[in-house]
Scaffold this motif. Structure first.
Motif, PDB file in Angstrom:
ATOM      1  N   TYR A 217       0.839  -1.195   0.000  1.00 62.18           N
ATOM      2  CA  TYR A 217       0.000   0.000   0.000  1.00 62.18           C
ATOM      3  C   TYR A 217       0.875   1.247   0.000  1.00 62.18           C
ATOM      4  O   TYR A 217       1.771   1.394   0.826  1.00 62.18           O
ATOM      5  N   PRO A 219       0.486   5.205   0.405  1.00 57.08           N
ATOM      6  CA  PRO A 219      -0.253   6.454   0.545  1.00 57.08           C
ATOM      7  C   PRO A 219       0.371   7.479  -0.407  1.00 57.08           C
ATOM      8  O   PRO A 219       1.568   7.386  -0.713  1.00 57.08           O
ATOM      9  N   HIS A 319      -1.311   6.487   8.406  1.00 61.52           N
ATOM     10  CA  HIS A 319      -2.421   6.693   7.469  1.00 61.52           C
ATOM     11  C   HIS A 319      -2.793   5.396   6.746  1.00 61.52           C
ATOM     12  O   HIS A 319      -3.953   5.163   6.433  1.00 61.52           O
ATOM     13  N   THR A 320      -1.786   4.572   6.512  1.00 63.61           N
ATOM     14  CA  THR A 320      -2.042   3.278   5.886  1.00 63.61           C
ATOM     15  C   THR A 320      -2.920   2.416   6.792  1.00 63.61           C
ATOM     16  O   THR A 320      -3.914   1.816   6.354  1.00 63.61           O
ATOM     17  N   GLU A 322      -4.808   3.444   9.164  1.00 58.19           N
ATOM     18  CA  GLU A 322      -6.108   4.114   9.274  1.00 58.19           C
ATOM     19  C   GLU A 322      -6.986   3.761   8.058  1.00 58.19           C
ATOM     20  O   GLU A 322      -8.165   3.440   8.191  1.00 58.19           O
ATOM     21  N   TRP A 323      -6.381   3.803   6.887  1.00 55.94           N
ATOM     22  CA  TRP A 323      -7.113   3.425   5.675  1.00 55.94           C
ATOM     23  C   TRP A 323      -7.619   1.974   5.800  1.00 55.94           C
ATOM     24  O   TRP A 323      -8.781   1.681   5.502  1.00 55.94           O
ATOM     25  N   LYS A 326     -10.509   1.647   8.296  1.00 55.20           N
ATOM     26  CA  LYS A 326     -11.759   2.278   7.841  1.00 55.20           C
ATOM     27  C   LYS A 326     -12.365   1.502   6.678  1.00 55.20           C
ATOM     28  O   LYS A 326     -13.575   1.453   6.518  1.00 55.20           O
ATOM     29  N   THR A 327     -11.506   0.900   5.867  1.00 54.02           N
ATOM     30  CA  THR A 327     -12.016   0.142   4.727  1.00 54.02           C
ATOM     31  C   THR A 327     -12.622  -1.184   5.189  1.00 54.02           C
ATOM     32  O   THR A 327     -13.619  -1.640   4.633  1.00 54.02           O
TER      33      THR A 327
END
Ligand code: BGC
Length: 440
Positions: A217, A219, A319-320, A322-323, A326-327
């Protein structure tokens, strides 16, 4: 600086990750070996870390003594099934021995079934562009999981399908060295289908299995306020990151060339494997049609690695995660890779401490992160970059096979043993970030 420790939940998995072609040596029957002989790489894999002749034993000892309680490694398809109608039981027996080796050292195994390499017989018939790959791969997975199921319940079907497809069919640095986005998307679609088929096959063989894949991944941020840079960021972001996650969430693979229904992929993961290395800055570049007019790089002030391959951007890791959460709310997450190339260990200690700190922030919100696998244990063969990049906690001289411990190995050992990151560790191994990690 205050004295404190950022602790992780009990039972957290701490390990390192490796891959067959990069560590075993003499994996002569796959497409990467051929690619190397054709002169596309910076040096040859050769004996690599010589694991196939048993050196895994001493490296597993190193890992266990350093407090690691888990290890991720991959099996080599071209050894297990050297020809379409031939299984090599001795090869499977060697993997069983490695798994017993982990069990004896109280380390939980995580097996990757595909990590960038294909048997030559697969490659010669078009590899992942050939639709038959789905049944070929599933057959190999069934055989392998059945042989190894006694020792392992955690499975990654495919490592970084996005990097495999994009580096092989857009960047041209991986075999077959093609430049064609359409073909890259066909490869990804077949990887998704093969993943879905394998997911079901593994569960049919082993009820208690936990199956996922490892997503590389990235960002991304746009370089400027310009709407064009923002548009390019979104095209590139979706193109690189989203094919697999979209197919698994909705049964439709998102691609810059249009969407494709793969309904059988929906819901086929019990955890998400995340490989995080760095974050990209993206802009519009008219001179780069090959990558759909996008280009990426690192900010000029970035804390970059030896060969500028990786920028140390720990917030990108947060942020990864977090993504991911949330996904897929409530889905367990395993960090299946994270690390940096650094032969002198100048950057690695702070890279490691800062990334563990970001992971702790995420865990502290009760996000279900269950483990972390550092890339990697001992320097190994870095694909097209060969031996020019050194990711190991231990240095390796591939000629003499001598291993030398880097300071980061001790820092990581302290983290694993404490199940946390303390101010004292940071003060000892990377005092330059002590004030930011433990502010007063
Ligand atoms: C791959 C590894 C590789 C690492 C560092 C990841 O993309 O899964 O095989 O060694 O990056 O380059």
């Amino acid at each position: 600086m205050p004295e404190a420790t950022y602790h992780f939940p009990r039972g957290f998995l701490w390990g390192a990750a490796t891959a067959a072609h990069q560590v075993e040596g003499n994996t002569t029957n796959n497409q990467w070996w051929k690619w190397e002989q054709e002169g596309h790489t910076n040096g040859l894999s050769g004996l690599a870390c010589n694991w196939w002749n048993g050196r895994w034993r001493e490296d597993f000892d190193r890992a266990a003594e350093a407090g690691q309680n888990a290890h991720r490694f991959s099996v080599e398809w071209s050894r297990i099934q050297p020809a379409p109608d031939r299984w090599d039981e001795d090869a499977l027996e060697r993997y069983r021995a490695m798994l017993r080796g982990l069990r004896d050292r109280n380390m939980t195994p995580l097996i990757t079934l595909h990590h960038f390499t294909d048997p030559l017989w697969v490659y010669e018939q078009g590899g992942w562009e050939n639709d038959q790959i789905i049944s070929w791969f599933e057959r190999f997975v069934r055989k392998t999981v059945d042989a190894l199921k006694e020792y392992c319940t955690l499975w990654v079907t495919i490592n970084e399908p996005n990097i495999y497809a994009l580096s092989g069919y857009v960047g041209g640095t991986f075999p077959p060295g093609v430049n064609d986005v359409r073909r890259a998307m066909r490869v990804q679609a077949n990887m998704i289908r093969a993943h879905a088929a394998s997911y079901r096959a593994i569960h049919a063989i082993q009820r208690e299995s936990r199956v996922g894949y490892a997503l590389h991944y990235r960002p991304m941020v746009a370089r400027s306020w310009s709407p064009l840079d923002h548009l390019m960021r979104s095209i590139r972001y979706n193109g690189i990151n989203m094919a697999f996650p979209s197919a698994i969430s909705t049964g439709v693979m998102k691609s810059p060339l249009g969407n494709l229904a793969i309904p059988e992929a929906r819901g086929t993961q019990d955890f998400l494997g995340i490989n995080y290395y760095s974050q990209d800055t993206v802009w519009f570049d008219l001179r780069n049609p090959k990558e759909l007019f996008t280009r990426s790089g690192y900010p000029s002030e970035a804390d970059v690695s030896e060969n500028r391959f990786i920028a140390n951007i720990p917030e990108g890791f947060y942020h990864t995660l977090e993504w991911a959460v949330k996904t897929y709310p409530n889905l367990p997450i395993l960090v299946t890779e994270n690390g940096v190339e650094d032969s002198t260990d100048r950057l690695r200690p702070r890279y490691l401490a800062q990334h563990i700190h970001q992971m702790w922030r995420a865990v502290n919100f009760n996000w279900p992160i269950k483990g972390y696998f550092h890339w990697t244990l001992v320097d190994n063969f870095e694909w097209e970059r060969g031996w020019t990049q050194r990711f190991g906690l231990w240095a390796l001289d591939p000629q003499t096979q001598k291993r030398v411990k880097r300071p980061s190995a001790d820092l990581y050992a302290a983290i694993c043993k404490e199940n946390g990151l303390s101010s004292e560790m940071v003060q000892t191994y990377c005092p330059e970030v002590a004030d930011t990690l433990f502010p007063t």
